[in-house]
Enzyme design. Structure first.
Site, PDB file in Angstrom:
ATOM      1  N   SER A  46       0.835  -1.217   0.000  1.00  0.00           N
ATOM      2  CA  SER A  46       0.000   0.000   0.000  1.00  0.00           C
ATOM      3  C   SER A  46       0.860   1.253   0.000  1.00  0.00           C
ATOM      4  O   SER A  46       0.591   2.220  -0.727  1.00  0.00           O
ATOM      5  CB  SER A  46      -0.895   0.023   1.243  1.00  0.00           C
ATOM      6  N   GLY A 115      -6.183  -3.510  -7.868  1.00  0.00           N
ATOM      7  CA  GLY A 115      -7.307  -2.610  -7.588  1.00  0.00           C
ATOM      8  C   GLY A 115      -6.810  -1.279  -7.073  1.00  0.00           C
ATOM      9  O   GLY A 115      -7.392  -0.222  -7.347  1.00  0.00           O
ATOM     10  N   ARG A 143     -14.179  -6.464 -10.870  1.00  0.00           N
ATOM     11  CA  ARG A 143     -14.360  -5.777  -9.582  1.00  0.00           C
ATOM     12  C   ARG A 143     -15.120  -4.458  -9.747  1.00  0.00           C
ATOM     13  O   ARG A 143     -15.002  -3.785 -10.764  1.00  0.00           O
ATOM     14  CB  ARG A 143     -12.979  -5.567  -8.932  1.00  0.00           C
ATOM     15  N   SER A 187     -13.126   1.872   2.996  1.00  0.00           N
ATOM     16  CA  SER A 187     -12.150   1.405   2.013  1.00  0.00           C
ATOM     17  C   SER A 187     -11.052   2.439   1.825  1.00  0.00           C
ATOM     18  O   SER A 187     -11.310   3.591   1.477  1.00  0.00           O
ATOM     19  CB  SER A 187     -12.851   1.155   0.664  1.00  0.00           C
ATOM     20  N   GLN A 189      -8.843   2.359  -0.470  1.00  0.00           N
ATOM     21  CA  GLN A 189      -8.677   2.673  -1.894  1.00  0.00           C
ATOM     22  C   GLN A 189      -9.596   3.816  -2.297  1.00  0.00           C
ATOM     23  O   GLN A 189      -9.191   4.741  -3.009  1.00  0.00           O
ATOM     24  CB  GLN A 189      -8.968   1.435  -2.747  1.00  0.00           C
ATOM     25  N   ASP A 335      -7.270  -7.781   4.519  1.00  0.00           N
ATOM     26  CA  ASP A 335      -6.449  -8.670   3.680  1.00  0.00           C
ATOM     27  C   ASP A 335      -5.979  -9.919   4.425  1.00  0.00           C
ATOM     28  O   ASP A 335      -5.390 -10.822   3.825  1.00  0.00           O
ATOM     29  CB  ASP A 335      -5.229  -7.910   3.144  1.00  0.00           C
ATOM     30  N   LYS A 362     -12.918  -8.955  -3.836  1.00  0.00           N
ATOM     31  CA  LYS A 362     -11.457  -8.804  -3.848  1.00  0.00           C
ATOM     32  C   LYS A 362     -10.930  -9.492  -5.111  1.00  0.00           C
ATOM     33  O   LYS A 362     -11.658  -9.673  -6.071  1.00  0.00           O
ATOM     34  CB  LYS A 362     -10.863  -9.371  -2.557  1.00  0.00           C
ATOM     35  N   ARG A 366     -13.245 -14.214  -2.357  1.00  0.00           N
ATOM     36  CA  ARG A 366     -12.469 -14.819  -1.261  1.00  0.00           C
ATOM     37  C   ARG A 366     -13.354 -15.457  -0.214  1.00  0.00           C
ATOM     38  O   ARG A 366     -12.959 -16.434   0.413  1.00  0.00           O
ATOM     39  CB  ARG A 366     -11.629 -13.750  -0.562  1.00  0.00           C
ATOM     40  N   ARG A 408      -3.587 -14.093  -2.073  1.00  0.00           N
ATOM     41  CA  ARG A 408      -3.775 -14.273  -0.633  1.00  0.00           C
ATOM     42  C   ARG A 408      -4.397 -15.638  -0.314  1.00  0.00           C
ATOM     43  O   ARG A 408      -4.187 -16.175   0.769  1.00  0.00           O
ATOM     44  CB  ARG A 408      -4.591 -13.123  -0.048  1.00  0.00           C
TER      45      ARG A 408
HETATM   46  C1  S3P Z   1      -5.601  -1.276  -0.082  1.00  0.00           C
HETATM   47  C2  S3P Z   1      -6.815  -1.258   0.505  1.00  0.00           C
HETATM   48  C3  S3P Z   1      -7.636  -2.452   0.715  1.00  0.00           C
HETATM   49  C4  S3P Z   1      -6.841  -3.726   0.539  1.00  0.00           C
HETATM   50  C5  S3P Z   1      -5.949  -3.689  -0.632  1.00  0.00           C
HETATM   51  C6  S3P Z   1      -4.977  -2.517  -0.540  1.00  0.00           C
HETATM   52  C7  S3P Z   1      -4.887   0.000  -0.254  1.00  0.00           C
HETATM   53  O1  S3P Z   1      -8.713  -2.441  -0.199  1.00  0.00           O
HETATM   54  O2  S3P Z   1      -7.723  -4.833   0.442  1.00  0.00           O
HETATM   55  O3  S3P Z   1      -5.187  -4.895  -0.686  1.00  0.00           O
HETATM   56  O4  S3P Z   1      -3.668   0.001  -0.515  1.00  0.00           O
HETATM   57  O5  S3P Z   1      -5.528   1.054  -0.115  1.00  0.00           O
HETATM   58  P1  S3P Z   1     -10.072  -1.648   0.189  1.00  0.00           P
HETATM   59  O6  S3P Z   1      -9.644  -0.280   0.469  1.00  0.00           O
HETATM   60  O7  S3P Z   1     -10.936  -1.675  -1.041  1.00  0.00           O
HETATM   61  O8  S3P Z   1     -10.659  -2.409   1.329  1.00  0.00           O
END
Ligand code: S3P
Length: 448
Positions: A46, A115, A143, A187, A189, A335, A362, A366, A408
């Site tokens: 991240s 993602g 997704r 989230s 992201q 995760d 995901k 999962r 994962r």
């Molecule tokens: C991440 C946020 C998570 C995580 C992903 C990395 C990030 O997703 O599952 O592996 O780097 O911001 P979500 O924000 O959609 O939960």
């Protein structure tokens, strides 16, 4: 170096760290008798995505040390290069990024399996006044994307999706408007995509998460870079205006990668020590759950770098029992559910994970695949609506696991395959290169 920002602490984003409570058990209470295998995990995925992107829009040349060199972060580096940003080779000791204004790409921007690349880049591209087209691999094209395109559209970006709610889509940035947006799911992201749009488009952004706080790396990094990000009444607010300057960073080890090795150690009954690993509290939900299950974990050597705590996690062989994982804990361990489920399969009793519906969207479904594969290996496990239940047993897990190419799942079931007398096969192993290329050799070292 003159004009550089070196991350030491986050001056603006100063949310209280519950870090002291995590570091509380130093002193060796749980030190194991047998020699512990010491492991260093690759850089945090991240954080690596975020520093690559921030360096790309900063003025000047940044240096990133210890960043993750894996498929997902290579996707981010590739996308940035296609936008005209010189990015050094990931995997070099230090990766240089020369920040500059993006230029219109001549080819589709392929986000691979990532993602994070797709949703964060959508945020940045919302402020670039040209059309570009984003796509991804088969998994990423399944997704949901409306959750990010809808608020970005409300800010003024234009989207031309080729299928509703999915990649590929074309995006044209525009002059952006401020936004105040309550996210439909917690989230990081989505939160980061919107904060990045505000940053690049120089407009205020306020976001709110519904239940449980997702990882806060963006807030910490932006704070360390002098961008004002504040939490007020449950809203996270970004004030535009700060010009990002180039920076040098050292990326901590990935706590999620560490979790798979710690879980493997518990499953195999071997002590494990992971060094140089990120100890950001919003990433350590799995530690709290493992401790409730009886795992003897010790966290120590705290220092702060990049606004992020960093140190060592030890785990000693432990008797494990079931626990209840509550809905508000899920964003902090999203995760790690697959490896926690694998550990739960070796614990006494039935462990329940509430509100894990997000796992269906995901890299694979999962939720369904964790339950189905555990059942294949002879455990009682169900995924009903958005609740995962796993009943532990000490039988020898035996059978063939289907990962659907999900890194994962491959790592979680490989870890379960280190239980005594296990005969677990995976239908593929290559997906681990998405986040942790050296996973199998690390697993061999700790369970040999
Ligand atoms: C991440 C946020 C998570 C995580 C992903 C990395 C990030 O997703 O599952 O592996 O780097 O911001 P979500 O924000 O959609 O939960």
């Amino acid at each position: 170096m003159a004009g550089r920002v070196t991350f030491a602490k986050a001056p603006c984003y100063t949310k209280a760290l519950s870090f002291n409570s995590l570091a509380r058990r130093s002193g060796g209470a749980y030190r194991t008798q047998s020699p512990t295998m010491q492991i260093i995990v690759p850089g945090d995925k991240s954080i690596t995505h975020r520093v690559l992107m921030l360096a790309a829009i900063a003025s000047g040349r940044s240096e990133i040390r210890g960043g993750l060199a894996a498929h997902d972060t290579r996707s981010t580096a590739r996308v940035l290069r296609r936008l005209g940003v010189p990015v050094g080779r990931l995997g070099s000791r230090s990766v240089a990024v020369a920040g500059r204004r993006f230029r219109a790409p001549s080819v589709t921007l392929d986000c691979g399996n990532s993602g994070t690349t797709a949703r964060l880049m959508a945020g940045l591209l919302s402020a670039s006044r040209f059309w570009s087209r984003l796509t991804g691999d088969r998994s990423l094209r399944r997704r949901p994307m409306r959750r990010i395109t809808e608020p970005l559209e409300a800010m003024g970006a234009r989207f031309a999706p080729e299928a509703p709610d999915r990649l590929p889509f074309a995006i044209r940035g525009g002059p952006l408007e401020p936004i105040r947006w309550a996210l439909p799911v917690s989230s990081a992201q989505l939160k980061t995509g919107l904060l990045f749009a505000g940053l690049a488009g120089e407009v205020p952004v306020a976001v709110r998460e519904p239940n449980g706080q997702s990882r806060d790396h963006t807030e910490r990094l932006l704070g360390a870079l002098g961008v004002v990000v504040e939490e007020r009444d449950g809203w996270l607010e970004l004030q535009p205006g700060a010009r990002l300057r180039a920076f040098d960073v050292a990326v901590p080890g990935d706590a999620s990668s560490a979790a798979f090795l710690i879980g493997a150690g518990l499953i195999a009954g071997r002590p494990v020590t992971v060094e140089g690993v990120g100890l950001n509290p919003t990433r350590l939900g799995f530690v709290a759950v493992l401790e409730r299950m009886g795992a003897r974990i010790e966290i120590e050597t705290a220092r702060i770098e990049l606004g992020e705590p960093l140190g060592t996690i030890h785990v000693a062989p432990s008797e494990l029992r079931a626990t209840e994982v509550e809905a508000n804990e899920i964003p902090g361990l999203i995760d790690e559910v697959p490896i926690l489920a694998a550990v739960a399969a070796r614990a006494e009793g039935t462990t329940r994970f509430a509100e894990v519906g997000e796992l269906r969207v995901k890299e694979s479904d999962r939720l369904a695949l964790v339950a189905r594969n555990l059942a294949t290996l002879g455990y009682r496990a169900t995924a009903e609506e958005n609740i995962l239940s796993v009943t532990g047993s000490d039988h020898a897990p035996t059978g063939l696991v289907t990962t659907d190419g999900d890194h994962r799942l491959a790592m979680a079931f490989a870890a379960l395959g280190r239980a005594p007398r296990a005969r677990v096969r995976l239908d593929e192993r290559t997906s681990v290169a998405v986040s942790f290329p050296g996973f199998f050799s690390a697993l061999d070292r700790i369970t040999r």
